[in-house]
Write a protein that holds these residues in place. Structure first.
Motif, mmCIF file in Angstrom:
data_model
loop_
_atom_site.group_PDB
_atom_site.id
_atom_site.type_symbol
_atom_site.label_atom_id
_atom_site.label_comp_id
_atom_site.label_asym_id
_atom_site.label_seq_id
_atom_site.Cartn_x
_atom_site.Cartn_y
_atom_site.Cartn_z
ATOM 1 N N VAL A 99 12.647 -34.361 92.557
ATOM 2 C CA VAL A 99 12.755 -35.285 91.413
ATOM 3 C C VAL A 99 11.818 -34.844 90.301
ATOM 4 N N TRP A 100 10.632 -34.428 90.651
ATOM 5 C CA TRP A 100 9.674 -33.958 89.659
ATOM 6 C C TRP A 100 10.218 -32.766 88.891
ATOM 7 N N LEU A 101 10.800 -31.813 89.609
ATOM 8 C CA LEU A 101 11.349 -30.632 88.936
ATOM 9 C C LEU A 101 12.557 -30.980 88.071
ATOM 10 N N VAL A 102 13.405 -31.866 88.551
ATOM 11 C CA VAL A 102 14.589 -32.258 87.780
ATOM 12 C C VAL A 102 14.182 -32.957 86.491
ATOM 13 N N LEU A 103 13.101 -33.712 86.524
ATOM 14 C CA LEU A 103 12.648 -34.400 85.312
ATOM 15 C C LEU A 103 11.728 -33.528 84.457
ATOM 16 N N ALA A 104 10.842 -32.774 85.083
ATOM 17 C CA ALA A 104 9.810 -32.055 84.327
ATOM 18 C C ALA A 104 10.349 -30.853 83.574
ATOM 19 N N VAL A 105 11.237 -30.091 84.178
ATOM 20 C CA VAL A 105 11.728 -28.886 83.515
ATOM 21 C C VAL A 105 12.521 -29.223 82.246
ATOM 22 N N PRO A 106 13.480 -30.154 82.286
ATOM 23 C CA PRO A 106 14.174 -30.488 81.029
ATOM 24 C C PRO A 106 13.253 -31.101 79.975
ATOM 25 N N LEU A 107 12.328 -31.970 80.395
ATOM 26 C CA LEU A 107 11.407 -32.567 79.422
ATOM 27 C C LEU A 107 10.522 -31.504 78.791
ATOM 28 N N GLY A 108 10.066 -30.546 79.575
ATOM 29 C CA GLY A 108 9.251 -29.465 79.036
ATOM 30 C C GLY A 108 10.030 -28.570 78.089
ATOM 31 N N LEU A 109 11.276 -28.288 78.427
ATOM 32 C CA LEU A 109 12.108 -27.469 77.543
ATOM 33 C C LEU A 109 12.389 -28.178 76.222
ATOM 34 N N ILE A 110 12.696 -29.461 76.299
ATOM 35 C CA ILE A 110 12.958 -30.231 75.071
ATOM 36 C C ILE A 110 11.703 -30.271 74.211
ATOM 37 N N ALA A 111 10.564 -30.504 74.839
ATOM 38 C CA ALA A 111 9.313 -30.563 74.080
ATOM 39 C C ALA A 111 8.979 -29.221 73.449
ATOM 40 N N ALA A 112 9.314 -28.124 74.123
ATOM 41 C CA ALA A 112 9.002 -26.806 73.578
ATOM 42 C C ALA A 112 9.975 -26.403 72.477
ATOM 43 N N LEU A 113 11.250 -26.761 72.617
ATOM 44 C CA LEU A 113 12.252 -26.354 71.637
ATOM 45 C C LEU A 113 12.236 -27.219 70.381
ATOM 46 N N ARG A 114 11.955 -28.488 70.531
ATOM 47 C CA ARG A 114 11.964 -29.411 69.391
ATOM 48 C C ARG A 114 10.645 -30.186 69.338
ATOM 49 N N PRO A 115 9.576 -29.545 68.896
ATOM 50 C CA PRO A 115 8.300 -30.273 68.832
ATOM 51 C C PRO A 115 8.349 -31.389 67.797
ATOM 52 N N ARG A 116 7.693 -32.486 68.118
ATOM 53 C CA ARG A 116 7.571 -33.674 67.278
ATOM 54 C C ARG A 116 8.909 -34.364 66.991
ATOM 55 N N SER A 117 9.923 -34.076 67.785
ATOM 56 C CA SER A 117 11.204 -34.759 67.603
ATOM 57 C C SER A 117 11.171 -36.083 68.369
ATOM 58 N N PHE A 118 12.228 -36.856 68.218
ATOM 59 C CA PHE A 118 12.307 -38.135 68.913
ATOM 60 C C PHE A 118 12.317 -37.915 70.431
ATOM 61 N N LEU A 119 13.078 -36.922 70.897
ATOM 62 C CA LEU A 119 13.137 -36.660 72.339
ATOM 63 C C LEU A 119 11.792 -36.170 72.879
ATOM 64 N N ASP A 120 11.063 -35.414 72.084
ATOM 65 C CA ASP A 120 9.735 -34.963 72.484
ATOM 66 C C ASP A 120 8.799 -36.153 72.636
ATOM 67 N N ARG A 121 8.826 -37.030 71.683
ATOM 68 C CA ARG A 121 7.940 -38.206 71.751
ATOM 69 C C ARG A 121 8.362 -39.166 72.864
#
Length: 168
Positions: A99-121
């Motif tokens: 569960v950690w990997l399923v949640l953490a990897v997409p959240l990390g990718l979104i945060a890295a690709l779109r910094p300061r976006s709504f999904l990042d926040r």
């Protein structure tokens, strides 16, 4: 590298001695009032002789024989109980990692690709809530949500692990 390994080994030994000393003092060396029930059964496992000799014998039994003692509830061997509980604990651990990997990897990718976006926040808020929430409360809330609304968990009273020993 050798200094690091030596430092880790010495830290392990000191921590082991500190924990075993705390457990020994708590369960064996402190004076107790004779009572009935659970405390009366523990009186048989009291130390004989000096406290130092009792502690050395206690640590030697753990290190040499792997003897963790007996349970105060049903007098069963603790090592056997740990071995029987290991598969369930391992499955919970692996499920948590998945569960950690399923949640953490997409959240990390979104945060890295779109910094300061709504999904990042939103991802940052999700992570902060997960870090700051009390684990017991969070577990109760998640079990309520997954069991009551999402119907993922089995119904109450269902014994999936061991029906024979729990009387289900």
């Amino acid at each position: 590298m050798g200094r690091y390994v030596l430092w880790q080994l010495s830290s392990f030994v000191l921590l082991f001695l500190a924990v075993t000393l705390l457990v020994f003092i708590t369960f064996f060396a402190l004076p107790r009032q004779p009572q009935t029930g659970l405390r009366a059964r523990t009186q048989a496992s009291r130390i004989h002789g000096s406290v130092t000799t009792g502690y050395v014998d206690y640590v030697w039994a753990i290190v040499r024989h792997g003897n963790l003692g007996n349970s105060y509830v049903d007098r069963a061997d603790v090592r056997t109980k740990l071995i029987h509980a290991a598969p369930v604990t391992l499955s919970l651990l692996l499920g948590g990692i998945a569960v950690w990997l399923v949640l953490a990897v997409p959240l990390g990718l979104i945060a890295a690709l779109r910094p300061r976006s709504f999904l990042d926040r939103a991802g940052n808020m999700f992570v902060l809530i997960g870090l700051c929430a009390q684990p017991l409360w969070l577990g109760l809330v998640l079990s309520y949500v997954f069991g009551r609304y999402l119907h993922v968990l089995p119904p109450a009273g269902y014994c999936a692990i061991d029906k024979a020993s729990t009387g289900c």
